[in-house]
Design an enzyme around this catalytic site. Structure first.
Site, PDB file in Angstrom:
ATOM      1  N   THR A  80       0.846  -1.203   0.000  1.00 15.08           N
ATOM      2  CA  THR A  80       0.000   0.000   0.000  1.00 15.08           C
ATOM      3  C   THR A  80       0.877   1.246   0.000  1.00 15.08           C
ATOM      4  O   THR A  80       0.676   2.166  -0.806  1.00 15.08           O
ATOM      5  CB  THR A  80      -0.929   0.011   1.240  1.00 15.08           C
ATOM      6  OG1 THR A  80      -1.775  -1.142   1.183  1.00 15.08           O
ATOM      7  CG2 THR A  80      -1.771   1.268   1.294  1.00 15.08           C
ATOM      8  N   ASN A 162      -5.239  -9.950  -7.337  1.00 11.90           N
ATOM      9  CA  ASN A 162      -5.393 -10.585  -6.037  1.00 11.90           C
ATOM     10  C   ASN A 162      -6.686 -11.393  -5.909  1.00 11.90           C
ATOM     11  O   ASN A 162      -6.783 -12.243  -5.038  1.00 11.90           O
ATOM     12  CB  ASN A 162      -5.318  -9.532  -4.916  1.00 11.90           C
ATOM     13  CG  ASN A 162      -6.115  -8.293  -5.225  1.00 11.90           C
ATOM     14  OD1 ASN A 162      -5.851  -7.609  -6.224  1.00 11.90           O
ATOM     15  ND2 ASN A 162      -7.090  -7.995  -4.415  1.00 11.90           N
ATOM     16  N   GLN A 190       1.132  -9.716  -5.508  1.00  8.11           N
ATOM     17  CA  GLN A 190       0.716 -11.116  -5.661  1.00  8.11           C
ATOM     18  C   GLN A 190       1.644 -11.896  -6.578  1.00  8.11           C
ATOM     19  O   GLN A 190       1.465 -13.109  -6.762  1.00  8.11           O
ATOM     20  CB  GLN A 190      -0.708 -11.182  -6.238  1.00  8.11           C
ATOM     21  CG  GLN A 190      -1.777 -10.598  -5.348  1.00  8.11           C
ATOM     22  CD  GLN A 190      -2.081 -11.449  -4.127  1.00  8.11           C
ATOM     23  OE1 GLN A 190      -1.740 -12.631  -4.083  1.00  8.11           O
ATOM     24  NE2 GLN A 190      -2.721 -10.858  -3.141  1.00  8.11           N
ATOM     25  N   SER A 210       5.100  -6.732  -1.290  1.00 11.71           N
ATOM     26  CA  SER A 210       4.603  -6.816   0.085  1.00 11.71           C
ATOM     27  C   SER A 210       5.157  -8.057   0.772  1.00 11.71           C
ATOM     28  O   SER A 210       5.086  -9.157   0.224  1.00 11.71           O
ATOM     29  CB  SER A 210       3.067  -6.888   0.063  1.00 11.71           C
ATOM     30  OG  SER A 210       2.581  -7.157   1.366  1.00 11.71           O
ATOM     31  N   HIS A 212       4.014  -9.782   3.430  1.00 13.19           N
ATOM     32  CA  HIS A 212       3.102 -10.814   3.949  1.00 13.19           C
ATOM     33  C   HIS A 212       2.369 -11.580   2.855  1.00 13.19           C
ATOM     34  O   HIS A 212       1.564 -12.455   3.152  1.00 13.19           O
ATOM     35  CB  HIS A 212       2.120 -10.226   4.966  1.00 13.19           C
ATOM     36  CG  HIS A 212       1.042  -9.354   4.414  1.00 13.19           C
ATOM     37  ND1 HIS A 212      -0.237  -9.802   4.217  1.00 13.19           N
ATOM     38  CD2 HIS A 212       1.045  -8.059   4.020  1.00 13.19           C
ATOM     39  CE1 HIS A 212      -0.980  -8.808   3.747  1.00 13.19           C
ATOM     40  NE2 HIS A 212      -0.221  -7.746   3.617  1.00 13.19           N
ATOM     41  N   THR A 250      13.086   5.367  10.724  1.00 15.49           N
ATOM     42  CA  THR A 250      14.017   4.292  11.072  1.00 15.49           C
ATOM     43  C   THR A 250      13.574   2.993  10.435  1.00 15.49           C
ATOM     44  O   THR A 250      12.399   2.616  10.533  1.00 15.49           O
ATOM     45  CB  THR A 250      14.062   4.130  12.603  1.00 15.49           C
ATOM     46  OG1 THR A 250      14.428   5.389  13.170  1.00 15.49           O
ATOM     47  CG2 THR A 250      15.069   3.071  13.006  1.00 15.49           C
ATOM     48  N   CYS A 336     -17.743  -4.548   2.356  1.00 13.10           N
ATOM     49  CA  CYS A 336     -18.837  -4.017   3.149  1.00 13.10           C
ATOM     50  C   CYS A 336     -18.752  -2.501   3.142  1.00 13.10           C
ATOM     51  O   CYS A 336     -17.823  -1.922   3.691  1.00 13.10           O
ATOM     52  CB  CYS A 336     -18.760  -4.521   4.589  1.00 13.10           C
ATOM     53  SG  CYS A 336     -18.961  -6.292   4.704  1.00 13.10           S
TER      54      CYS A 336
HETATM   55  C1  PLP Z   1      -2.141  -7.223  -0.439  1.00 13.97           C
HETATM   56  C2  PLP Z   1      -2.060  -6.351  -1.639  1.00 13.97           C
HETATM   57  C3  PLP Z   1      -1.741  -4.991  -1.535  1.00 13.97           C
HETATM   58  C4  PLP Z   1      -1.511  -4.323  -0.198  1.00 13.97           C
HETATM   59  O1  PLP Z   1      -0.339  -4.784   0.395  1.00 13.97           O
HETATM   60  P1  PLP Z   1       0.010  -4.435   1.932  1.00 13.97           P
HETATM   61  O2  PLP Z   1       1.426  -4.849   2.067  1.00 13.97           O
HETATM   62  O3  PLP Z   1      -0.940  -5.238   2.745  1.00 13.97           O
HETATM   63  O4  PLP Z   1      -0.179  -2.968   2.086  1.00 13.97           O
HETATM   64  C5  PLP Z   1      -1.651  -4.259  -2.680  1.00 13.97           C
HETATM   65  N1  PLP Z   1      -1.858  -4.821  -3.887  1.00 13.97           N
HETATM   66  C6  PLP Z   1      -2.165  -6.120  -4.032  1.00 13.97           C
HETATM   67  C7  PLP Z   1      -2.369  -6.670  -5.398  1.00 13.97           C
HETATM   68  C8  PLP Z   1      -2.286  -6.918  -2.915  1.00 13.97           C
HETATM   69  O5  PLP Z   1      -2.608  -8.207  -3.063  1.00 13.97           O
END
Ligand code: PLP
Length: 398
Positions: A80, A162, A190, A210, A212, A250, A336
């Protein structure tokens, strides 16, 4: 009547929402929370320089995953933030340096943080253009070519969607952007670690990653910023000037070490993992297809990552299926709003009706998905569908 036995652990098929941290990533991170807590910007002492070295090693691993140089990687809090810096940063640099280009071209199926960043720039004098996608979720390259001209500053098209898992043709898109003298940004949240990516082969100037989404920790990410020819950005934050002035604050050493380790593992294991996930996905769709005639898969058949299935069920809403299956973690893609549940804008961009979208589930397989998980999902969804579905609302095949 419930044929599905309760489980003591849910089956997680939502790997596009987030992935678990790989235990190897956790192990790599732990010392940097505790005994090695130095500030990576404290160059005067050993604890600082050790942390700095760890950050630089991680930066090199992130760069290697996408064919970049380490000094082209800016560390952020996630995709993001990376998307915001790339899009708003490019626009604000252009506006501040008499670059007359004002058009910003993107696609209807982008993540909200891209769509909203582009939309926000209308208030700063930019001209957003949001292109539609084809029924298969892929961008029509002729439409892109027609939309990109010598007033275009930036083209932002995601690498992998995604919700539906489709892979856009990055090399073709990059070629079109470059021919018009526009920057090309891709949201690769992704895609990174799932498919091979090469910023030079695809003509990419800016790429968001990203942690995670590739078995690293939440709260960390990266932005690739091309050096030759240089992609110029204005920072969004004022501060100490870290990350070559682009991202003050930081650095989060433990999270960055984790992201680096996640990238190293992904690069080493990507091909093997993709082959395993391809087999698991086939098992899932074949099992469900046998039990549920009229089940329809959304998104391109060929241009897709192996870990995603987006399925429209005949005669049962996604909501009802999920309520019947509390031990199965999947996603509807709906949002939602304050007023009501709104259908996924990605699915409606493909041409699904809101009613079809309401019968659609995303199933996301990942590194820790087992054959037993897939078999549970097939049995559970088939049984739930059998008890919920009413005939006469069969989905149309596509
Ligand atoms: C998860 C995702 C994001 C956001 O990533 P974060 O690290 O959670 O901010 C942006 N773009 C896509 C395509 C995503 O799957």
């Amino acid at each position: 009547m419930n044929a599905i036995p309760p489980r003591n652990r849910p089956v997680y098929l939502d790997n596009q929402a987030t992935t678990p941290c790989d235990p190897r990533v956790v192990t790599a991170m732990l010392p940097w929370f505790t005994e090695k807590f130095g500030n990576p910007h404290s160059a005067e002492h050993r604890m600082g320089t050790e942390a700095e070295a760890a950050v630089e090693e991680a930066r090199a691993a992130i760069a290697a995953l996408i064919g970049a140089e380490a000094r082209e990687i800016v560390l952020t809090s996630g995709a993001t933030e990376s998307n915001n810096i790339a899009i708003k940063g490019a626009a604000r640099f252009a506006a501040a340096h008499d670059n007359p280009r004002r058009r910003i071209v993107t696609v209807a199926t982008e993540h909200k943080c891209v769509l909203e960043s582009v939309a926000d720039l209308a208030a700063e004098g930019f001209a957003p253009v949001v292109l539609p996608v084809n029924r298969d979720g892929l961008l029509d390259l002729a439409a892109l070519e027609a939309a990109v001209d010598d007033t275009t500053l930036l083209v932002s098209v995601m690498a992998v969607n995604n919700e539906i898992g489709v892979i856009q043709d990055l090399a073709a898109i990059g070629g079109i952007a470059r021919a018009a003298g526009a920057l090309f940004h891709t949201d690769a949240a992704q895609a990174a670690g799932k498919i091979p990516l090469d910023v030079n082969a695809a003509g990419i100037d800016l790429m968001s990653i990203s942690g995670h989404k590739l078995y690293g920790p939440k709260g960390v990410g990266a932005l690739y910023v091309r050096r030759r020819p240089r992609a110029r950005l204005s920072p969004l934050f004022s501060g100490g000037g870290q990350e070559r002035g682009l991202r003050s604050g930081t650095l989060a050493t433990p999270l960055i070490v984790g992201l680096g380790e996640a990238c190293r593992i992904a690069a080493a294991e990507m091909a093997e993992e993709a082959a395993r996930l391809t087999l698991l996905r086939a098992r899932l769709i074949e099992g469900l297809g046998r039990a549920i005639p009229g089940l329809a898969a959304n998104g391109s058949d060929g241009a897709r990552i192996p870990g995603n299935l987006n399925l429209t069920f005949p005669g049962a809403t996604a909501d009802a299926l999920m309520r019947a299956l509390p031990d199965l973690c999947v996603s509807t893609g709906s949002a939602c709003s304050s007023a009501a549940v709104e259908p996924s804008y990605v699915l409606t961009a493909l041409g699904l009706t809101p009613e079809e979208a309401s019968r659609t589930l995303r199933l996301g397989l990942g590194r820790f998905t087992s054959e037993a998980d897939v078999d549970y999902a097939v049995a559970a969804l088939s049984a739930a569908h059998g008890s919920i579905a009413h005939p006469g609302t069969a989905t149309t095949a596509r």
